[in-house]
Write an enzyme that holds these catalytic residues in place. Structure first.
Site, PDB file in Angstrom:
ATOM      1  N   HIS A   1       0.505  -1.316  -0.364  1.00 22.67           N
ATOM      2  CA  HIS A   1      -0.123  -0.433  -0.447  1.00 22.67           C
ATOM      3  C   HIS A   1       0.730   1.114  -0.275  1.00 22.67           C
ATOM      4  O   HIS A   1       0.334   2.099  -1.196  1.00 22.67           O
ATOM      5  CB  HIS A   1      -1.180   0.113   0.908  1.00 22.67           C
ATOM      6  CG  HIS A   1      -2.137  -1.114   1.470  1.00 22.67           C
ATOM      7  ND1 HIS A   1      -2.365  -2.164   2.638  1.00 22.67           N
ATOM      8  CD2 HIS A   1      -2.155  -1.796   0.355  1.00 22.67           C
ATOM      9  CE1 HIS A   1      -3.881  -2.221   1.367  1.00 22.67           C
ATOM     10  NE2 HIS A   1      -3.100  -2.856   0.714  1.00 22.67           N
TER      11      HIS A   1
ATOM     12  N   ASP B   1      -3.903  -7.616  -1.969  1.00 25.18           N
ATOM     13  CA  ASP B   1      -5.194  -7.533  -0.792  1.00 25.18           C
ATOM     14  C   ASP B   1      -6.959  -8.119  -1.112  1.00 25.18           C
ATOM     15  O   ASP B   1      -7.511  -9.346  -0.686  1.00 25.18           O
ATOM     16  CB  ASP B   1      -6.495  -6.407  -1.532  1.00 25.18           C
ATOM     17  CG  ASP B   1      -5.519  -4.826  -1.405  1.00 25.18           C
ATOM     18  OD1 ASP B   1      -4.243  -4.676  -0.517  1.00 25.18           O
ATOM     19  OD2 ASP B   1      -5.867  -2.801  -1.588  1.00 25.18           O
TER      20      ASP B   1
ATOM     21  N   ARG C   1       0.525 -27.524   2.001  1.00 21.18           N
ATOM     22  CA  ARG C   1       1.590 -26.655   2.879  1.00 21.18           C
ATOM     23  C   ARG C   1       0.946 -25.447   2.269  1.00 21.18           C
ATOM     24  O   ARG C   1       1.061 -25.244   1.815  1.00 21.18           O
ATOM     25  CB  ARG C   1       2.788 -26.967   2.592  1.00 21.18           C
ATOM     26  CG  ARG C   1       3.662 -25.859   3.179  1.00 21.18           C
ATOM     27  CD  ARG C   1       5.247 -25.671   3.506  1.00 21.18           C
ATOM     28  NE  ARG C   1       5.807 -24.892   3.341  1.00 21.18           N
ATOM     29  CZ  ARG C   1       6.958 -23.719   2.951  1.00 21.18           C
ATOM     30  NH1 ARG C   1       7.271 -24.259   2.199  1.00 21.18           N
ATOM     31  NH2 ARG C   1       7.166 -23.214   3.295  1.00 21.18           N
TER      32      ARG C   1
ATOM     33  N   HIS D   1       5.196 -17.166   7.155  1.00 19.80           N
ATOM     34  CA  HIS D   1       5.366 -16.586   5.694  1.00 19.80           C
ATOM     35  C   HIS D   1       5.889 -15.313   5.544  1.00 19.80           C
ATOM     36  O   HIS D   1       5.030 -14.721   4.543  1.00 19.80           O
ATOM     37  CB  HIS D   1       4.929 -17.647   4.487  1.00 19.80           C
ATOM     38  CG  HIS D   1       5.055 -18.973   3.638  1.00 19.80           C
ATOM     39  ND1 HIS D   1       5.470 -19.538   2.788  1.00 19.80           N
ATOM     40  CD2 HIS D   1       5.853 -17.159   2.110  1.00 19.80           C
ATOM     41  CE1 HIS D   1       5.967 -19.053   2.156  1.00 19.80           C
ATOM     42  NE2 HIS D   1       6.390 -17.596   1.599  1.00 19.80           N
TER      43      HIS D   1
ATOM     44  N   GLU E   1      12.266 -20.315   4.844  1.00 18.39           N
ATOM     45  CA  GLU E   1      13.142 -19.544   4.421  1.00 18.39           C
ATOM     46  C   GLU E   1      13.386 -17.925   5.358  1.00 18.39           C
ATOM     47  O   GLU E   1      13.473 -17.091   4.674  1.00 18.39           O
ATOM     48  CB  GLU E   1      11.908 -18.785   2.591  1.00 18.39           C
ATOM     49  CG  GLU E   1      11.922 -20.001   1.644  1.00 18.39           C
ATOM     50  CD  GLU E   1      11.915 -19.149   0.227  1.00 18.39           C
ATOM     51  OE1 GLU E   1      11.850 -18.258   0.094  1.00 18.39           O
ATOM     52  OE2 GLU E   1      11.637 -20.580  -0.549  1.00 18.39           O
TER      53      GLU E   1
ATOM     54  N   ASN F   1      13.776 -25.553   0.299  1.00 18.01           N
ATOM     55  CA  ASN F   1      12.932 -25.205  -0.989  1.00 18.01           C
ATOM     56  C   ASN F   1      14.286 -25.009  -2.297  1.00 18.01           C
ATOM     57  O   ASN F   1      14.816 -24.540  -2.005  1.00 18.01           O
ATOM     58  CB  ASN F   1      12.455 -23.457  -0.454  1.00 18.01           C
ATOM     59  CG  ASN F   1      11.082 -23.794   0.048  1.00 18.01           C
ATOM     60  OD1 ASN F   1      10.526 -25.356   0.604  1.00 18.01           O
ATOM     61  ND2 ASN F   1      11.111 -22.526   0.784  1.00 18.01           N
TER      62      ASN F   1
ATOM     63  N   TYR G   1      14.802 -24.114  -6.033  1.00 15.32           N
ATOM     64  CA  TYR G   1      13.874 -23.332  -7.736  1.00 15.32           C
ATOM     65  C   TYR G   1      15.694 -23.693  -8.568  1.00 15.32           C
ATOM     66  O   TYR G   1      15.541 -23.925 -10.004  1.00 15.32           O
ATOM     67  CB  TYR G   1      13.888 -22.067  -7.548  1.00 15.32           C
ATOM     68  CG  TYR G   1      13.127 -21.928  -6.781  1.00 15.32           C
ATOM     69  CD1 TYR G   1      11.365 -22.236  -7.586  1.00 15.32           C
ATOM     70  CD2 TYR G   1      12.585 -22.127  -5.405  1.00 15.32           C
ATOM     71  CE1 TYR G   1      10.112 -21.743  -6.602  1.00 15.32           C
ATOM     72  CE2 TYR G   1      11.514 -21.932  -4.422  1.00 15.32           C
ATOM     73  CZ  TYR G   1      10.202 -21.901  -5.341  1.00 15.32           C
ATOM     74  OH  TYR G   1       9.089 -21.710  -4.440  1.00 15.32           O
TER      75      TYR G   1
ATOM     76  N   GLU H   1       9.260 -26.744  -1.515  1.00 15.75           N
ATOM     77  CA  GLU H   1       8.869 -25.925  -2.706  1.00 15.75           C
ATOM     78  C   GLU H   1       9.540 -26.399  -3.203  1.00 15.75           C
ATOM     79  O   GLU H   1      11.020 -26.730  -3.658  1.00 15.75           O
ATOM     80  CB  GLU H   1       9.490 -24.473  -2.384  1.00 15.75           C
ATOM     81  CG  GLU H   1       8.440 -23.869  -1.223  1.00 15.75           C
ATOM     82  CD  GLU H   1       7.649 -22.390  -0.940  1.00 15.75           C
ATOM     83  OE1 GLU H   1       8.679 -21.599  -2.604  1.00 15.75           O
ATOM     84  OE2 GLU H   1       7.944 -22.084  -0.600  1.00 15.75           O
TER      85      GLU H   1
HETATM   86  C1  PNW Z   1       9.804 -18.494  -2.858  1.00 14.54           C
HETATM   87  N1  PNW Z   1      15.870 -16.762  -4.851  1.00 14.54           N
HETATM   88  O1  PNW Z   1      10.914 -17.046  -2.491  1.00 14.54           O
HETATM   89  C2  PNW Z   1       8.864 -18.475  -1.970  1.00 14.54           C
HETATM   90  O2  PNW Z   1       9.094 -19.127  -0.408  1.00 14.54           O
HETATM   91  C3  PNW Z   1       7.715 -18.550  -1.834  1.00 14.54           C
HETATM   92  O3  PNW Z   1       6.881 -17.438  -1.731  1.00 14.54           O
HETATM   93  C4  PNW Z   1       7.326 -17.735  -3.772  1.00 14.54           C
HETATM   94  O4  PNW Z   1       6.463 -17.301  -3.638  1.00 14.54           O
HETATM   95  C5  PNW Z   1       8.247 -18.477  -4.212  1.00 14.54           C
HETATM   96  O5  PNW Z   1      10.147 -18.452  -4.139  1.00 14.54           O
HETATM   97  C6  PNW Z   1       8.298 -18.969  -6.151  1.00 14.54           C
HETATM   98  O6  PNW Z   1       9.222 -17.576  -7.122  1.00 14.54           O
HETATM   99  C7  PNW Z   1      12.184 -17.564  -2.905  1.00 14.54           C
HETATM  100  O7  PNW Z   1      16.507 -15.896  -4.809  1.00 14.54           O
HETATM  101  C8  PNW Z   1      12.782 -16.763  -3.606  1.00 14.54           C
HETATM  102  O8  PNW Z   1      16.987 -17.928  -5.030  1.00 14.54           O
HETATM  103  C9  PNW Z   1      13.703 -15.727  -4.037  1.00 14.54           C
HETATM  104  C10 PNW Z   1      14.655 -17.546  -4.097  1.00 14.54           C
HETATM  105  C11 PNW Z   1      14.149 -18.215  -4.001  1.00 14.54           C
HETATM  106  C12 PNW Z   1      12.834 -19.028  -3.414  1.00 14.54           C
END
Ligand code: PNW
Length: 484
Positions: free
Chosen positions: A46, A58, A83, A128, A173, A313, A315, A384
């Site tokens: 906001h 929102d 989760r 979170h 995280e 988590n 990625y 994740e």
């Molecule tokens: C996760 N990185 O965050 C979060 O836990 C989630 O809420 C989010 O939506 C998800 O990633 C999807 O992007 C991250 O920079 C943010 O490596 C950044 C990183 C990793 C996880």
């Protein structure tokens, strides 16, 4: 990665936990509904829309009103676990336990009951990223009192939900919360203090976790019999070459990233290399003491051994190589210089729409193997994993579908070939959602949400079919090709 990568035709174990993951602020909406208090994401979106792609949560997916439909989707998908996170300011509007909100409490009661009625086990995150602004105004995670406020909140949750919830995650995280909430300022509360407040945040958060774990142990464990853990995110860091300096650079990044939190909750203190490097750079910068706070002996006892199993988590991955010692900037310390390595992603790694996110399936196998080796072969859950696109792609079998397939195949190799005790996988996410500073411009859902329609309709993407196949059969390939 090579297209000829052999996708495993083995079946996941029968009791493997398959689910999806979400977070309150990203899906619920109802930001001020029925007595909910303001949290730091309400405030950031906001007050500083420019920091959040001029969008906000929102309404988001309106899961505050549409949760029954979401449970139906989960049921249709066949997952055995879901989760989700509790919005602290929905149940305790000011953050303190004397402010409880019956409508907020009922919301999660109903959600948990509906999940259980459908044999879907709730895996509940307490934090979170969305602390109540009342607490942030008192310093948030930079105030040591936060340790006790969090313990009070955790006790409140165990009392209300602990008979039904057996799997608890204190924090999601902490690296993102602290590095970007209090270091770079990219995430709420958008405080810029790299190399100082990020470490103070981490310190208070780790002790808060430890105290909450001990409190559960003493007050609830024998009657509720649940488990408590923390979710830690990390890239895999691959040495850029096999020279010892590059191997060390990669290991150092893992220790400063996963180990920042993983070591304290397993061993009672930060990794040695973190303590050494931050102390020595702090001294060269003219500080009296290290920018990395020190645990007292009593705190070490409290935090040592406070995860019932480990979570990660995953990625993406990076490469790391040795670098010259970064110059000393007394007024501008930062975490990257504290690490003191080169980190990069090669151009020939497959990109996604997000600059830091390349598709690196083999990194997931190496990361869980590293966690297993580093922490004495604990049970590990991937809490994740998911694929970024711009949210318009419905036919996403060759992108999102393939991403989950290849990551799962590598993770299964970690389980069957490397002996990693991997017991679960939570895909991010069931539906598209509010992706923090990216707003709605980046998406990871198996279901698309039309965010311009007041009804927020959900529409299946092709990957939802694939994930349904995986969780219901345990197979990554067509069932007839799968061996038991
Ligand atoms: C996760 N990185 O965050 C979060 O836990 C989630 O809420 C989010 O939506 C998800 O990633 C999807 O992007 C991250 O920079 C943010 O490596 C950044 C990183 C990793 C996880």
């Amino acid at each position: 990665f090579a297209d000829d990568y052999f996708v495993s035709n083995r079946r996941f174990p029968k009791n493997f936990k398959f689910g999806t993951a979400s977070a309150a602020y990203q899906i619920e909406g109802g930001w001020d509904a029925d007595g909910k208090g303001e949290n730091i994401w309400d405030r950031s979106t906001h007050l500083y829309p420019e920091k959040n792609s001029y969008q906000n949560g929102d309404i988001a997916c309106d899961s505050y009103n549409k949760w029954e439909e979401d449970v139906e989707l989960l049921k249709g998908m066949g997952v055995n676990t879901y989760r989700f996170s509790i919005a602290w300011s929905r149940v305790l509007p000011t953050g303190f336990v004397n402010s409880s909100n019956p409508a907020g409490i009922a919301y999660y009661k109903n959600l948990i009951a509906a999940l259980k009625a459908n044999n879907i086990e709730p895996l509940v995150t307490m934090h979170h990223w969305d602390i109540p602004t009342v607490l942030e105004d008192l310093g948030g995670f930079t105030n040591p009192e936060m340790q006790e406020w969090f313990v009070d909140y955790a006790r409140f949750l165990f009392e209300i939900y602990g008979d039904d919830v057996k799997e608890w995650i204190t924090f999601n995280e902490p690296k993102q919360t602290c590095e970007h909430g209090y270091g770079t300022g990219a995430l709420a509360p958008n405080i810029v203090s790299p190399g100082i407040k990020d470490y103070i945040c981490g310190h208070n958060l780790i002790i808060a976790h430890g105290k909450a774990y001990r409190m559960y142990e003493q007050e609830f464990k024998n009657k509720q019999n649940g488990r408590v853990t923390m979710v830690i995110d990390s890239n895999w860091f691959e040495p850029a070459s096999d020279i010892p300096e590059d191997v060390e650079a990669a290991e150092r990044n893992l220790l400063f990233t996963y180990g920042w939190f993983g070591h304290p909750v397993n061993f009672g203190d930060y990794p040695e290399i973190m303590k050494e490097r931050i102390a020595s750079r702090s001294q060269l910068e003219g500080f009296e003491s290290s920018r990395l706070p020190t645990f007292t002996e009593e705190e070490k006892q409290i935090i040592n051994g406070t995860v019932d199993y480990m979570c990660v988590n995953i990625y993406t991955s990076s490469m790391a190589s040795a670098s010259a010692e970064p110059v000393i900037k007394p007024l501008n310390p930062d975490r990257d210089s504290d690490i003191g390595t080169n980190v990069f992603q090669p151009d020939d790694w497959e990109p996604t729409v997000t600059s830091w996110f390349k598709v690196v399936p083999w990194g997931s196998r190496k990361l869980v193997k590293w966690i297993s080796d580093t922490y004495g072969h604990p049970e590990i859950m991937v809490t994740e994993n998911g694929y970024h696109d711009n949210g318009t792609v419905i036919h996403d079998i060759d992108t999102r579908g393939r991403y989950h397939k290849l990551y799962l195949s590598n993770l299964q190799d970690a389980l069957y070939k490397d002996g990693v005790n991997l017991t679960g996988y939570m895909a991010w996410a069931l539906t598209d959602d509010f992706e923090w500073q990216y707003g709605y411009n980046i998406q990871l859902g198996f279901y698309q949400v039309n965010f311009t329609d007041p009804e927020r309709p959900r529409r299946p993407k092709d990957s939802s079919e694939y994930y349904r196949h995986v969780v219901t059969t345990g197979c990554l390939v067509p069932e007839e090709e799968c061996i038991d």
